[in-house]
Scaffold this motif. Structure first.
Motif, PDB file in Angstrom:
ATOM      1  N   LEU A   1     -30.276  15.120 -36.246  1.00 39.74           N
ATOM      2  CA  LEU A   1     -29.404  14.633 -37.258  1.00 39.74           C
ATOM      3  C   LEU A   1     -27.881  15.379 -37.042  1.00 39.74           C
ATOM      4  CD1 LEU A   1     -31.370  14.656 -40.490  1.00 39.74           C
ATOM      5  CD2 LEU A   1     -30.484  12.809 -39.458  1.00 39.74           C
ATOM      6  N   SER A   2     -27.598  15.328 -35.684  1.00 43.31           N
ATOM      7  CA  SER A   2     -26.210  15.716 -35.432  1.00 43.31           C
ATOM      8  C   SER A   2     -25.285  14.342 -35.131  1.00 43.31           C
ATOM      9  CB  SER A   2     -26.352  16.592 -33.858  1.00 43.31           C
ATOM     10  OG  SER A   2     -27.050  17.612 -34.250  1.00 43.31           O
ATOM     11  N   HIS A   3     -24.445  14.189 -36.143  1.00 43.82           N
ATOM     12  CA  HIS A   3     -23.628  12.991 -36.218  1.00 43.82           C
ATOM     13  C   HIS A   3     -22.659  13.124 -34.972  1.00 43.82           C
ATOM     14  CE1 HIS A   3     -25.559  11.821 -40.145  1.00 43.82           C
ATOM     15  NE2 HIS A   3     -25.491  12.920 -40.171  1.00 43.82           N
ATOM     16  N   GLU A   4     -22.484  11.840 -34.428  1.00 43.63           N
ATOM     17  CA  GLU A   4     -21.366  11.743 -33.364  1.00 43.63           C
ATOM     18  C   GLU A   4     -19.921  11.758 -34.130  1.00 43.63           C
ATOM     19  OE1 GLU A   4     -21.640   9.233 -29.786  1.00 43.63           O
ATOM     20  OE2 GLU A   4     -19.935   8.522 -30.496  1.00 43.63           O
ATOM     21  N   SER A   5     -19.243  12.957 -33.704  1.00 40.77           N
ATOM     22  CA  SER A   5     -17.765  12.991 -34.561  1.00 40.77           C
ATOM     23  C   SER A   5     -16.836  12.565 -33.435  1.00 40.77           C
ATOM     24  CB  SER A   5     -17.655  14.584 -34.639  1.00 40.77           C
ATOM     25  OG  SER A   5     -17.870  15.204 -33.850  1.00 40.77           O
ATOM     26  N   ASN A   6     -16.800  12.729 -32.118  1.00 44.50           N
ATOM     27  CA  ASN A   6     -15.803  12.294 -31.230  1.00 44.50           C
ATOM     28  C   ASN A   6     -16.469  12.237 -29.834  1.00 44.50           C
ATOM     29  OD1 ASN A   6     -15.970  15.579 -31.630  1.00 44.50           O
ATOM     30  ND2 ASN A   6     -15.080  15.404 -29.520  1.00 44.50           N
ATOM     31  N   LEU A   7     -15.559  11.736 -28.814  1.00 44.09           N
ATOM     32  CA  LEU A   7     -16.137  11.687 -27.373  1.00 44.09           C
ATOM     33  C   LEU A   7     -15.228  12.885 -26.758  1.00 44.09           C
ATOM     34  CD1 LEU A   7     -16.014   7.839 -27.022  1.00 44.09           C
ATOM     35  CD2 LEU A   7     -18.091   9.366 -27.210  1.00 44.09           C
ATOM     36  N   GLN A   8     -15.798  13.374 -25.596  1.00 37.68           N
ATOM     37  CA  GLN A   8     -15.133  14.131 -24.870  1.00 37.68           C
ATOM     38  C   GLN A   8     -14.977  14.003 -23.336  1.00 37.68           C
ATOM     39  OE1 GLN A   8     -17.107  18.040 -25.629  1.00 37.68           O
ATOM     40  NE2 GLN A   8     -15.524  18.652 -26.989  1.00 37.68           N
ATOM     41  N   GLY A   9     -13.965  14.450 -22.664  1.00 38.32           N
ATOM     42  CA  GLY A   9     -13.937  14.315 -21.379  1.00 38.32           C
ATOM     43  C   GLY A   9     -13.033  15.456 -20.806  1.00 38.32           C
ATOM     44  N   LEU A  10     -13.354  15.398 -19.445  1.00 38.66           N
ATOM     45  CA  LEU A  10     -12.413  16.398 -18.746  1.00 38.66           C
ATOM     46  C   LEU A  10     -11.245  15.890 -17.992  1.00 38.66           C
ATOM     47  CD1 LEU A  10     -15.541  18.464 -17.124  1.00 38.66           C
ATOM     48  CD2 LEU A  10     -13.786  19.396 -18.861  1.00 38.66           C
ATOM     49  N   GLY A  11     -10.048  16.401 -18.421  1.00 39.09           N
ATOM     50  CA  GLY A  11      -9.070  15.781 -17.647  1.00 39.09           C
ATOM     51  C   GLY A  11      -8.243  16.678 -16.688  1.00 39.09           C
ATOM     52  N   ILE A  12      -7.279  17.449 -17.170  1.00 40.83           N
ATOM     53  CA  ILE A  12      -6.303  18.314 -16.442  1.00 40.83           C
ATOM     54  C   ILE A  12      -7.124  19.500 -15.789  1.00 40.83           C
ATOM     55  CG2 ILE A  12      -5.413  19.620 -18.338  1.00 40.83           C
ATOM     56  CD1 ILE A  12      -2.620  19.896 -16.881  1.00 40.83           C
ATOM     57  N   MET A  13      -6.725  19.911 -14.449  1.00 41.41           N
ATOM     58  CA  MET A  13      -7.240  20.934 -13.992  1.00 41.41           C
ATOM     59  C   MET A  13      -6.266  21.858 -13.208  1.00 41.41           C
ATOM     60  SD  MET A  13     -10.317  18.810 -11.654  1.00 41.41           S
ATOM     61  CE  MET A  13     -11.305  20.244 -11.065  1.00 41.41           C
ATOM     62  N   TYR A  14      -6.479  23.193 -13.209  1.00 38.45           N
ATOM     63  CA  TYR A  14      -5.547  24.081 -12.804  1.00 38.45           C
ATOM     64  C   TYR A  14      -6.118  25.040 -11.633  1.00 38.45           C
ATOM     65  CZ  TYR A  14      -4.047  23.461 -17.575  1.00 38.45           C
ATOM     66  OH  TYR A  14      -3.821  22.923 -18.984  1.00 38.45           O
ATOM     67  N   ARG A  15      -5.293  25.509 -10.862  1.00 45.08           N
ATOM     68  CA  ARG A  15      -5.560  26.330  -9.485  1.00 45.08           C
ATOM     69  C   ARG A  15      -4.490  27.275  -9.196  1.00 45.08           C
ATOM     70  NH1 ARG A  15      -6.355  27.444  -4.354  1.00 45.08           N
ATOM     71  NH2 ARG A  15      -8.106  26.778  -3.216  1.00 45.08           N
TER      72      ARG A  15
ATOM     73  N   SER B   1     -19.896   5.531 -34.989  1.00 48.56           N
ATOM     74  CA  SER B   1     -20.510   4.893 -34.138  1.00 48.56           C
ATOM     75  C   SER B   1     -22.063   4.812 -34.762  1.00 48.56           C
ATOM     76  CB  SER B   1     -20.533   5.836 -32.963  1.00 48.56           C
ATOM     77  OG  SER B   1     -20.975   7.040 -33.217  1.00 48.56           O
ATOM     78  N   SER B   2     -22.308   5.621 -35.795  1.00 48.44           N
ATOM     79  CA  SER B   2     -23.578   5.787 -36.328  1.00 48.44           C
ATOM     80  C   SER B   2     -24.717   6.366 -35.145  1.00 48.44           C
ATOM     81  CB  SER B   2     -24.105   4.500 -36.819  1.00 48.44           C
ATOM     82  OG  SER B   2     -23.469   3.978 -37.728  1.00 48.44           O
ATOM     83  N   ASN B   3     -24.226   7.078 -34.370  1.00 46.47           N
ATOM     84  CA  ASN B   3     -25.119   7.693 -33.194  1.00 46.47           C
ATOM     85  C   ASN B   3     -25.274   9.021 -33.833  1.00 46.47           C
ATOM     86  OD1 ASN B   3     -24.825   5.413 -31.517  1.00 46.47           O
ATOM     87  ND2 ASN B   3     -22.907   6.359 -30.314  1.00 46.47           N
ATOM     88  N   PHE B   4     -26.600   9.318 -33.318  1.00 48.21           N
ATOM     89  CA  PHE B   4     -26.964  10.788 -33.620  1.00 48.21           C
ATOM     90  C   PHE B   4     -27.297  11.636 -32.197  1.00 48.21           C
ATOM     91  CE2 PHE B   4     -28.152   8.508 -37.563  1.00 48.21           C
ATOM     92  CZ  PHE B   4     -27.953   9.608 -38.360  1.00 48.21           C
TER      93      PHE B   4
END
Length: 418
Positions: free
Chosen positions: A291-305, A284-287
């Motif tokens: 100078l922290s290079h974007e390595s991955n995207l993150q998301g919240l999925g499964i939830m527990y109860r 992505s060339s995003n910072f």
């Protein structure tokens, strides 16, 4: 007055109509597909007692429904039954009428009455289910990398082959051997693997060693370029491997696609996957920050109860909670499920937990049920919850002990979608 009950074979079509409207992008609306889904759901309802459909009725009209799943999950070092809910659908004409709330309340009580201690779901809105006491699970990481950035170590891939429906039992055994040893993994059945082969775009390759399937990879080709037919990426839907050697085999296979595949996309709970890449950047060339290079995207999925605090500790009676010694009063606030609003005293002796009836204790810790659910799953530690003001403790000298009690070696990983 609402009534929630198991759907009959003849009521499946009504539920499918509600689901098609609730999830217009998930289902192809054509009549042929509608008939196909009705047949599929009817087959599940009549022949698979571990995945049943329920409907909510008012004045004999179905206003919503859901599918309940009976799972077996590895919680820390112990296998436990876990309830799951999916395809929660509400009639478009009856939204904001507490239909979903009543369905989820039924879901929680259904599994509590069956003697389960925990349930899980994939939320359409995390904030909605957080208010119902569900705790955040592990983050999903999306990595995007060029094939040439994967491990270049030379490996023998002669034992790799394409898998078909005939290999489903081997896939079940391979997956569940890993589930036996992995916190958070849910056992898969042959029916779950049938879904993979129902999609003609899916391809599956595997690796055998000593006559047994030791690794497999489910993938498909995707493209965002409609004009150039030879420009496409490889999306990895699932990657299962038993050890470092079998992982290297799969990575070598993916690397070998460099002449045709532009990028490899993988969604995984593995937050350390970038250590397998010669270049961790995702293109992505995003910072971020300095100078922290974007390595991955993150998301919240499964939830527990946790739906029964006492039952959870009874199920974990043979688990070692960090070798710690402590008599702890655990107080849980659960506004949504009153039967789970409780306090119990637990004696930890060299890490083994035993529920005590006595009222004396060394330290009291207090949580909302959503935070406790995340804590017991190991997606957050006690130190962090306490520093955020999301956990209370009567004696701060015990913070280190409590943190060690609930510490996990690895965050949960789940490969089952429902």
């Amino acid at each position: 007055m609402s009534m929630i009950r198991l759907l009959t074979e003849h009521e499946i079509a009504d539920f499918v109509s509600i689901a098609f409207n609730a999830y217009p992008k998930a289902f192809d609306p054509c009549e042929e597909n509608r008939r196909k889904i009705i047949k599929k759901f009817t087959g599940i309802q009549t022949s698979n007692p571990s995945q049943n459909f329920y409907g909510l009725y008012r004045d004999e009209q179905m206003l919503g429904g859901m599918q309940l799943h009976n799972f077996i999950m590895k919680l820390l070092s112990i296998k436990i039954p876990v309830g799951g809910v999916g395809t929660v659908a509400v009639d478009f004409l009856h939204k904001k009428e507490n239909v979903c709330k009543e369905l989820i309340t039924y879901f929680l009580n259904h599994y509590r009455d069956k003697g389960y201690g925990m349930v899980a779901l994939y939320p359409f809105r995390p904030d909605f289910y957080k208010k119902m006491g569900f705790g955040y699970g592990p983050k999903m990481n999306r990595y995007k990398t060029k094939p040439t950035f994967l491990s270049a170590e030379s490996t023998d891939r002669q034992e790799m082959f394409y898998l078909s429906r005939e290999g489903i039992n081997d896939m079940v055994e391979c997956h569940n051997r890993l589930a036996d040893a992995t916190h958070g993994m849910i056992e898969k059945t042959a029916t779950m693997f049938e879904k993979i082969f129902d999609d003609p775009e899916n391809r599956v390759v595997g690796y055998k060693q000593d006559g047994k399937l030791r690794a497999y990879c489910v993938y498909r080709f995707v493209s965002d370029d409609n004009k150039r037919i030879l420009i496409y990426d490889m999306y990895i839907d699932e990657i299962i491997y038993e050890n470092a050697h079998t992982l290297k085999i799969l990575l070598a296979f993916l690397r070998s696609q460099a002449d045709q595949v532009r990028e490899i996309i993988i969604d995984t709970h593995d937050e350390y996957f970038h250590y397998l890449l010669s270049d961790p950047r995702n293109g992505s060339s995003n910072f971020l920050g300095t100078l922290s290079h974007e390595s991955n995207l993150q998301g919240l999925g499964i939830m527990y109860r946790v739906i029964n605090v006492k039952k959870i500790f009874e199920s974990l009676c043979n688990h070692n909670f960090g070798g710690q010694n402590c008599k702890m009063k655990l107080s849980i606030s659960d506004d949504f499920l009153a039967s789970n609003n409780t306090s119990i005293t637990i004696q930890f002796q060299e890490g083994i937990a035993e529920i005590k009836e006595s009222e004396d204790y060394e330290v009291e810790v207090s949580f909302d049920i959503s935070e406790f659910s995340s804590l017991i799953m190991g997606t957050i530690n006690f130190n962090t919850l306490h520093s955020y003001g999301l956990a209370k403790i009567s004696n701060k000298e015990y913070i280190g002990i409590i943190n060690k009690i609930f510490m996990v070696d690895q965050k949960p990983k789940c490969t089952v979608r429902f």
